[in-house]
Structure formats: structure tokens, C-alpha cells
Design an enzyme around this catalytic site. Structure first.
Site, PDB file in Angstrom:
ATOM      1  N   THR A   3      18.221   4.796  16.039  1.00 44.32           N
ATOM      2  CA  THR A   3      17.201   4.105  15.241  1.00 44.32           C
ATOM      3  C   THR A   3      16.498   2.970  16.154  1.00 44.32           C
ATOM      4  N   ASP A   4      15.335   2.650  15.759  1.00 45.19           N
ATOM      5  CA  ASP A   4      14.601   1.525  16.429  1.00 45.19           C
ATOM      6  C   ASP A   4      15.336   0.373  16.415  1.00 45.19           C
ATOM      7  N   GLU A   5      16.181   0.332  15.518  1.00 51.01           N
ATOM      8  CA  GLU A   5      16.669  -1.360  15.054  1.00 51.01           C
ATOM      9  C   GLU A   5      17.553  -1.657  16.159  1.00 51.01           C
TER      10      GLU A   5
ATOM     11  N   TYR B  92      24.695  -3.352  11.242  1.00 52.02           N
ATOM     12  CA  TYR B  92      24.240  -1.857  11.234  1.00 52.02           C
ATOM     13  C   TYR B  92      23.814  -1.656  12.813  1.00 52.02           C
TER      14      TYR B  92
ATOM     15  N   ALA C 253      23.881  -3.296  15.608  1.00 51.13           N
ATOM     16  CA  ALA C 253      24.968  -3.374  16.502  1.00 51.13           C
ATOM     17  C   ALA C 253      25.767  -2.139  16.888  1.00 51.13           C
TER      18      ALA C 253
ATOM     19  N   LYS D 185      24.806   0.743  15.875  1.00 53.09           N
ATOM     20  CA  LYS D 185      24.180   2.075  16.410  1.00 53.09           C
ATOM     21  C   LYS D 185      23.934   1.815  17.987  1.00 53.09           C
TER      22      LYS D 185
ATOM     23  N   LEU E 295      14.501   1.111   0.261  1.00 51.79           N
ATOM     24  CA  LEU E 295      13.087   0.671  -0.205  1.00 51.79           C
ATOM     25  C   LEU E 295      12.530   1.468  -0.994  1.00 51.79           C
TER      26      LEU E 295
ATOM     27  N   ASP F 246      15.922 -13.618   0.627  1.00 51.50           N
ATOM     28  CA  ASP F 246      15.530 -12.607   1.596  1.00 51.50           C
ATOM     29  C   ASP F 246      16.867 -11.953   2.233  1.00 51.50           C
TER      30      ASP F 246
ATOM     31  N   PRO G  35      19.735 -11.724   4.964  1.00 48.54           N
ATOM     32  CA  PRO G  35      19.929 -12.630   6.145  1.00 48.54           C
ATOM     33  C   PRO G  35      19.908 -11.769   7.293  1.00 48.54           C
ATOM     34  N   GLY G  36      19.044 -12.551   8.311  1.00 48.34           N
ATOM     35  CA  GLY G  36      18.549 -12.129   9.675  1.00 48.34           C
ATOM     36  C   GLY G  36      17.763 -10.847   9.487  1.00 48.34           C
TER      37      GLY G  36
ATOM     38  N   SER H 130      24.603   3.929   7.085  1.00 50.08           N
ATOM     39  CA  SER H 130      23.124   3.918   7.616  1.00 50.08           C
ATOM     40  C   SER H 130      22.367   2.441   6.852  1.00 50.08           C
TER      41      SER H 130
HETATM   42  P1  NAD Z   1      22.594   8.726   5.051  1.00 46.58           P
HETATM   43  O1  NAD Z   1      23.423   7.417   4.853  1.00 46.58           O
HETATM   44  O2  NAD Z   1      21.576   9.236   3.978  1.00 46.58           O
HETATM   45  O3  NAD Z   1      23.616   9.857   5.417  1.00 46.58           O
HETATM   46  C1  NAD Z   1      24.628   9.875   6.355  1.00 46.58           C
HETATM   47  C2  NAD Z   1      25.529  11.007   6.140  1.00 46.58           C
HETATM   48  O4  NAD Z   1      26.644  10.817   6.979  1.00 46.58           O
HETATM   49  C3  NAD Z   1      26.319  10.995   4.827  1.00 46.58           C
HETATM   50  O5  NAD Z   1      25.940  12.212   4.358  1.00 46.58           O
HETATM   51  C4  NAD Z   1      27.812  10.605   4.821  1.00 46.58           C
HETATM   52  O6  NAD Z   1      28.468  11.280   3.944  1.00 46.58           O
HETATM   53  C5  NAD Z   1      27.846  11.023   6.395  1.00 46.58           C
HETATM   54  N1  NAD Z   1      28.777  10.747   6.998  1.00 46.58           N
HETATM   55  C6  NAD Z   1      29.140   9.362   7.030  1.00 46.58           C
HETATM   56  N2  NAD Z   1      30.426   8.886   7.426  1.00 46.58           N
HETATM   57  C7  NAD Z   1      30.813  10.151   8.149  1.00 46.58           C
HETATM   58  C8  NAD Z   1      31.791  10.398   9.017  1.00 46.58           C
HETATM   59  N3  NAD Z   1      32.877   9.541   9.593  1.00 46.58           N
HETATM   60  N4  NAD Z   1      32.019  11.687   9.217  1.00 46.58           N
HETATM   61  C9  NAD Z   1      31.099  12.675   8.865  1.00 46.58           C
HETATM   62  N5  NAD Z   1      30.052  12.327   8.182  1.00 46.58           N
HETATM   63  C10 NAD Z   1      30.169  11.145   7.851  1.00 46.58           C
HETATM   64  O7  NAD Z   1      21.836   8.446   6.473  1.00 46.58           O
HETATM   65  P2  NAD Z   1      20.503   8.995   7.088  1.00 46.58           P
HETATM   66  O8  NAD Z   1      19.334   7.973   6.431  1.00 46.58           O
HETATM   67  O9  NAD Z   1      20.306  10.510   6.741  1.00 46.58           O
HETATM   68  O10 NAD Z   1      20.539   8.652   8.600  1.00 46.58           O
HETATM   69  C11 NAD Z   1      20.725   9.546   9.383  1.00 46.58           C
HETATM   70  C12 NAD Z   1      21.080   8.975  10.967  1.00 46.58           C
HETATM   71  O11 NAD Z   1      19.623   8.742  11.098  1.00 46.58           O
HETATM   72  C13 NAD Z   1      22.138   7.707  10.930  1.00 46.58           C
HETATM   73  O12 NAD Z   1      22.592   7.962  12.100  1.00 46.58           O
HETATM   74  C14 NAD Z   1      20.855   6.634  10.958  1.00 46.58           C
HETATM   75  O13 NAD Z   1      21.374   5.800  11.776  1.00 46.58           O
HETATM   76  C15 NAD Z   1      19.600   7.303  11.331  1.00 46.58           C
HETATM   77  N6  NAD Z   1      18.476   6.799  11.294  1.00 46.58           N
HETATM   78  C16 NAD Z   1      17.869   6.603   9.992  1.00 46.58           C
HETATM   79  C17 NAD Z   1      16.922   5.997   9.534  1.00 46.58           C
HETATM   80  C18 NAD Z   1      16.388   5.989   8.275  1.00 46.58           C
HETATM   81  O14 NAD Z   1      15.211   5.387   7.932  1.00 46.58           O
HETATM   82  N7  NAD Z   1      17.020   6.632   7.108  1.00 46.58           N
HETATM   83  C19 NAD Z   1      16.022   5.565  10.683  1.00 46.58           C
HETATM   84  C20 NAD Z   1      16.422   5.662  11.733  1.00 46.58           C
HETATM   85  C21 NAD Z   1      17.792   6.234  12.183  1.00 46.58           C
HETATM   86  O1  DAU Z   2      14.104   1.243  11.292  1.00 46.24           O
HETATM   87  C1  DAU Z   2      15.078   2.223  10.944  1.00 46.24           C
HETATM   88  C2  DAU Z   2      15.929   1.959   9.926  1.00 46.24           C
HETATM   89  O2  DAU Z   2      15.296   2.046   8.882  1.00 46.24           O
HETATM   90  C3  DAU Z   2      17.164   2.824   9.913  1.00 46.24           C
HETATM   91  O3  DAU Z   2      18.145   2.392  11.088  1.00 46.24           O
HETATM   92  C4  DAU Z   2      18.106   2.439   8.816  1.00 46.24           C
HETATM   93  O4  DAU Z   2      19.083   3.306   8.688  1.00 46.24           O
HETATM   94  C5  DAU Z   2      17.297   2.598   7.409  1.00 46.24           C
HETATM   95  O5  DAU Z   2      17.958   1.980   6.544  1.00 46.24           O
HETATM   96  C6  DAU Z   2      16.113   1.606   7.816  1.00 46.24           C
HETATM   97  O6  DAU Z   2      16.638   0.197   7.534  1.00 46.24           O
HETATM   98  P1  DAU Z   2      15.483  -0.903   7.025  1.00 46.24           P
HETATM   99  O7  DAU Z   2      16.593  -1.923   6.790  1.00 46.24           O
HETATM  100  O8  DAU Z   2      14.408  -1.033   7.424  1.00 46.24           O
HETATM  101  O9  DAU Z   2      15.381  -0.059   5.444  1.00 46.24           O
HETATM  102  P2  DAU Z   2      15.565  -0.562   3.921  1.00 46.24           P
HETATM  103  O10 DAU Z   2      14.942   0.525   3.328  1.00 46.24           O
HETATM  104  O11 DAU Z   2      16.894  -1.277   3.571  1.00 46.24           O
HETATM  105  O12 DAU Z   2      14.402  -1.800   3.982  1.00 46.24           O
HETATM  106  C7  DAU Z   2      13.090  -1.601   4.377  1.00 46.24           C
HETATM  107  C8  DAU Z   2      12.359  -3.003   4.328  1.00 46.24           C
HETATM  108  O13 DAU Z   2      12.224  -3.186   2.793  1.00 46.24           O
HETATM  109  C9  DAU Z   2      13.120  -4.020   4.850  1.00 46.24           C
HETATM  110  O14 DAU Z   2      12.342  -4.929   5.440  1.00 46.24           O
HETATM  111  C10 DAU Z   2      13.711  -4.551   3.799  1.00 46.24           C
HETATM  112  C11 DAU Z   2      12.909  -4.352   2.616  1.00 46.24           C
HETATM  113  N1  DAU Z   2      13.549  -4.421   1.201  1.00 46.24           N
HETATM  114  C12 DAU Z   2      14.660  -3.342   1.179  1.00 46.24           C
HETATM  115  C13 DAU Z   2      15.259  -3.298  -0.327  1.00 46.24           C
HETATM  116  C14 DAU Z   2      16.423  -2.268  -0.213  1.00 46.24           C
HETATM  117  C15 DAU Z   2      13.160  -4.927   0.159  1.00 46.24           C
HETATM  118  O15 DAU Z   2      12.199  -5.861   0.406  1.00 46.24           O
HETATM  119  N2  DAU Z   2      13.717  -4.961  -1.101  1.00 46.24           N
HETATM  120  C16 DAU Z   2      14.797  -4.132  -1.217  1.00 46.24           C
HETATM  121  O16 DAU Z   2      15.336  -3.944  -2.423  1.00 46.24           O
END
Ligand code: NAD
Ligand code: DAU
Length: 357
Positions: A138-140, A164, A166, A168, A204, A295, A297-298, A89
Site C-alpha cells: 500500500t501507499d500508506e 495497519y 506499520a 504493511k 468509504l 475524526d 485518530p492519526g 486491510s
Molecule cells: P480484503 O480485506 O478485502 O481481503 C483480504 C483477504 O485476505 C480476505 O479474503 C481474508 O479472508 C484474507 N486473509 C486474511 N488473513 C489471512 C490469512 N492469515 N491467510 C489467508 N488469507 C487471509 O483486502 P483487499 O482490500 O482486497 O486488499 C488486498 C491487499 O491489498 C492487502 O494486502 C492490502 O493491504 C492491499 N491494499 C489494499 C488497498 C485497498 O484500497 N483495498 C490499497 C492498497 C493496498
Molecule cells: O491507500 C491505500 C489504503 O486504502 C489501503 O492500504 C487500505 O487497505 C484501504 O482500506 C484504504 O485505506 P483508507 O483508510 O484510505 O480507506 P477507507 O475507505 O477506510 O477511508 C478512505 C477515506 O475516507 C479516509 O480518509 C477515511 C475516510 N472515511 C472512511 C470511512 C470508512 C470517512 O470519512 N468515513 C468513513 O466512514
């Protein structure tokens, strides 16, 4: 329909564990939740330790791609719905190495769909019509917005920018195709950035909280003006429950927090909360630890979610606002230092805390 027997994948991660807690706390009657999780670096069975002796809950260590194991679980427990949270994720990790993302998010989801389809086809008509495969996405997948662009709708074309995203997007397409081609009763949710208790400290918000408490730099990528929409995880769990129970088969639902915010605003708010709740010993503000770094990348500039569909069709709306949600989150991390230490010392390469590429 009230689902009693469900298979949750990835339930030892952040959102999955919050969902299982929500599900079991809401449903006091007889129910069964199987949690199938591979326990990658992000999975932590400690997240659900309060249910370890609850016979409604069962943890299974395994891979969603293991079709023999999943088929056995579905049949033995007469599962009524699969909720697929399992994934790699973290965007930064997908930039460092994309392959694990395609293994779990694409191949894993494909195998889970195949196994679900075989099981679903074996069910009697009533059970088959009630069965659901809910895919959490995800919205990504929709790409990046400028400040003037309208928010993502369910009809917005996919334009994933990171490996990531791509992976999803590919998984979402697979889910769609299994409904269209095979009739599998699927549902998909596309949500914005979740935050709240039990989030792994590479993302973050927990990263900033824990770095601040450790007197480390708070890394802000680029100019810090990238915008994310923030969704409190409990609100997300309620949304998923509504989609499972009342969502229209074959449809996708956007889920957002109504909280578009720059990363700088997030970091500043966290610093102010920490200054209030856990002041630094040197009397300075945590704001002094802010550091602008190279920053990502991408790096997507802005995400924004239009969640009119779930609001109108299923009457869902987020209950938490960002100020109260962030306060609850900071308080949770302050009162769970042992959970944090266990992760940072055992599961996690320390060089990721505060570093980027
Ligand atoms: P996370 O990384 O905290 O947890 C993922 C879990 O999946 C872990 O417990 C890991 O052990 C398990 N896992 C990984 N590969 C596996 C496999 N092959 N078989 C079984 N288990 C496996 O992720 P999260 O933040 O809880 O996200 C959950 C879902 O929500 C993901 O699909 C992610 O893409 C989506 N999502 C997350 C966010 C966010 O902000 N965290 C936002 C939008 C969507
Ligand atoms: O939008 C949903 C997505 O949100 C999920 O699909 C992903 O699983 C989840 O990880 C999250 O992705 P982001 O890349 O948006 O989350 P992250 O917490 O990594 O970063 C949030 C923002 O903060 C992003 O613009 C990058 C920035 N950032 C992140 C980290 C880890 C920083 O500026 N500093 C950092 O150290």
C-alpha cells in the site's frame, strides 16, 4: 514470461478476487489458480462463484502462516508464482485492535516467505530463475503528505502512521530482506486506494453507497478534506499482471489512479450518481444524509502516487477515470443487492456501518 500455475493468497477478498477473475478471463489456455484464503470476516468465496466448476480454479481454506499446508500446495501444483494479497486491510479495525494485523500481515508474510524460499531452493535452475513472489502492498507505508508535498516515489522513506500501515511496512521490509539476503525473486507493488466491484462495505465508497440505500447517515470523518488517490481495481489487476510478467526482481512499483480527490468530493459524487440511478422515495437528495463525525485518530491527510516508474518501465497507465469508475461501481452495487445483504447480515457487525471510534 507467462505464468500458468499461481498461488494467490487472500483471493476471497476484494482485490484478490478481482485479480483471479482478471487472470482467468485473460488466460483462456491451460492454467491453474490456487486461492488460499482464511475466510476472515472480509473473505467471501461467493466473490468467485462463477469459477466454482472451472477446473482451472481451486479454493483452499487455510492460513498463509500454515507452512505445512503452503509447502504441500507449492510442491503438488508446481507453482510458478505466489501473489500475496492476504492481509488485515482496514485502518479503523487496526486502531481498535492491532494484533490480528501483526499476526497476518507480518508473521503470516514472514512464514509465507520462508515457505516460498524453501520451495524455490528445491527447484531446478530454470524454474528457480522464473519463480516470483509478488507482494501486494500500500501507499500508506509512506505516511501522510501536505497539499504542497510531491507525490510518493518508490524512494520515499517509509513513515507509517496507523498500526495497519506499520504492519504493511514491516511486511514490505521482510520481502526486501528476503531478496537482499536470500536472493528470493521478489516483487512489491505499493498502490493507492482501490475501488470497484466486490469491495467489503466497511471502506468509504461501498459504505456510503449501502448506507445511502438504507437511508442511513453517510459518516464523514473530520472536515472531509482528507485526500486519497483512487485506483479502479481492474486497472490495479492489469498493473499487477505487468509487474509479475515483466517487473525487475527485487524492485518495488508504485501504482496510482491519477485521481486525487477529497472524501467530500467522493461522497458528493456518489450522492449525485445515486440521485440519478436510484432516487430516494421522499424526493430529496442523498446529500441530506451527509454527517460529519469524529475524526479517525492519526488520520493521514493526503496520499498521492507518482507512478512514473511502472509507466516508463512497463508501459502501464490507468485506463479508468474516476467519473466512469464510480458510475460503474455504483451500478455494480445496485445490481448486486443480494451480495450486499448477505454480507451485512452474516459477516459483519452492523454497528460498524456508520460508526467510527
Ligand atoms: P480484503 O480485506 O478485502 O481481503 C483480504 C483477504 O485476505 C480476505 O479474503 C481474508 O479472508 C484474507 N486473509 C486474511 N488473513 C489471512 C490469512 N492469515 N491467510 C489467508 N488469507 C487471509 O483486502 P483487499 O482490500 O482486497 O486488499 C488486498 C491487499 O491489498 C492487502 O494486502 C492490502 O493491504 C492491499 N491494499 C489494499 C488497498 C485497498 O484500497 N483495498 C490499497 C492498497 C493496498
Ligand atoms: O491507500 C491505500 C489504503 O486504502 C489501503 O492500504 C487500505 O487497505 C484501504 O482500506 C484504504 O485505506 P483508507 O483508510 O484510505 O480507506 P477507507 O475507505 O477506510 O477511508 C478512505 C477515506 O475516507 C479516509 O480518509 C477515511 C475516510 N472515511 C472512511 C470511512 C470508512 C470517512 O470519512 N468515513 C468513513 O466512514
Amino acid at each position: 514470461m507467462f505464468y500458468q500455475k499461481v498461488l494467490v493468497t487472500g483471493g476471497a477478498g476484494f482485490i484478490g478476487s478481482n485479480f483471479i477473475r482478471h487472470f482467468l478471463n485473460q488466460n483462456k489456455g491451460p492454467s491453474k489458480v490456487l486461492n488460499l484464503d482464511l475466510l476472515t470476516y472480509a473473505g467471501n468465496p461467493e466473490n468467485l462463484k462463477e469459477f466454482s466448476s472451472d477446473n482451472r480454479y481451486q479454493f483452499i481454506h487455510g492460513d498463509i502462516a500454515d507452512q505445512t499446508l503452503v509447502a504441500k500446495l507449492l510442491k503438488e501444483h508446481q507453482i510458478q508464482a505466489i501473489l500475496n494479497f492476504a492481509a488485515e486491510s482496514h485502518v479503523d479495525r487496526s486502531i481498535d485492535s492491532a494484533e490480528p494485523f501483526f499476526q497476518t500481515n507480518v508473521i503470516g508474510t514472514l512464514r509465507l516467505l520462508e515457505t516460498a524460499r524453501t520451495y524455490w531452493k528445491s527447484l531446478p535452475p530454470k524454474e528457480a530463475s522464473e519463480f516470483r513472489f509478488l507482494h501486494v502492498s500500500t501507499d500508506e507505508v509512506y505516511g501522510s503528505l501536505s497539499s504542497e508535498d510531491p507525490a510518493f516515489q518508490e524512494t520515499t522513506p517509509f513513515a507509517p502512521n496507523s498500526p495497519y500501515a506499520a504492519s504493511k511496512a514491516a511486511s514490505d521490509h521482510l520481502v526486501r530482506s528476503f531478496h537482499h539476503t536470500h536472493g528470493l525473486p521478489t516483487l512489491t507493488t505499493n498502490c493507492s486506494n482501490n475501488y470497484g466491484p466486490y469491495q467489503f462495505p466497511e471502506k468509504l465508497i461501498p459504505l456510503v453507497i449501502l448506507n445511502a440505500l438504507d437511508e442511513k447517515n453517510l459518516p464523514i470523518y473530520g472536515d472531509g478534506k482528507n485526500i486519497r488517490d483512487w485506483l479502479f481495481v481492474e486497472d490495479h489487476c492489469v498493473a499487477i499482471t505487468s509487474v509479475l510478467q515483466e517487473g525487475k526482481v527485487g524492485e518495488t512499483y508504485n501504482v496510482g489512479g491519477k485521481a486525487e480527490t477529497t472524501n467530500l468530493q467522493i461522497v458528493d459524487t456518489l450522492c449525485a450518481l445515486l440521485d440519478e440511478l436510484q432516487p430516494r422515495q421522499n424526493g430529496k437528495s442523498y446529500l441530506d444524509l451527509k454527517t460529519f463525525v469524529k475524526d479517525r485518530p492519526g488520520h493521514d491527510r493526503r496520499y498521492s502516487i507518482n507512478f512514473e516508474k511502472i509507466h516508463h518501465q512497463l508501459k502501464w497507465t490507468p485506463q479508468e477515470n474516476l467519473a466512469t469508475g464510480l458510475r460503474k461501481t455504483v451500478q455494480w452495487y445496485l445490481s448486486h443487492r443480494e451480495w450486499c445483504t448477505q454480507i451485512t447480515e452474516t459477516k459483519y457487525s452492523r454497528d460498524r456501518l456508520g460508526g467510527n471510534h
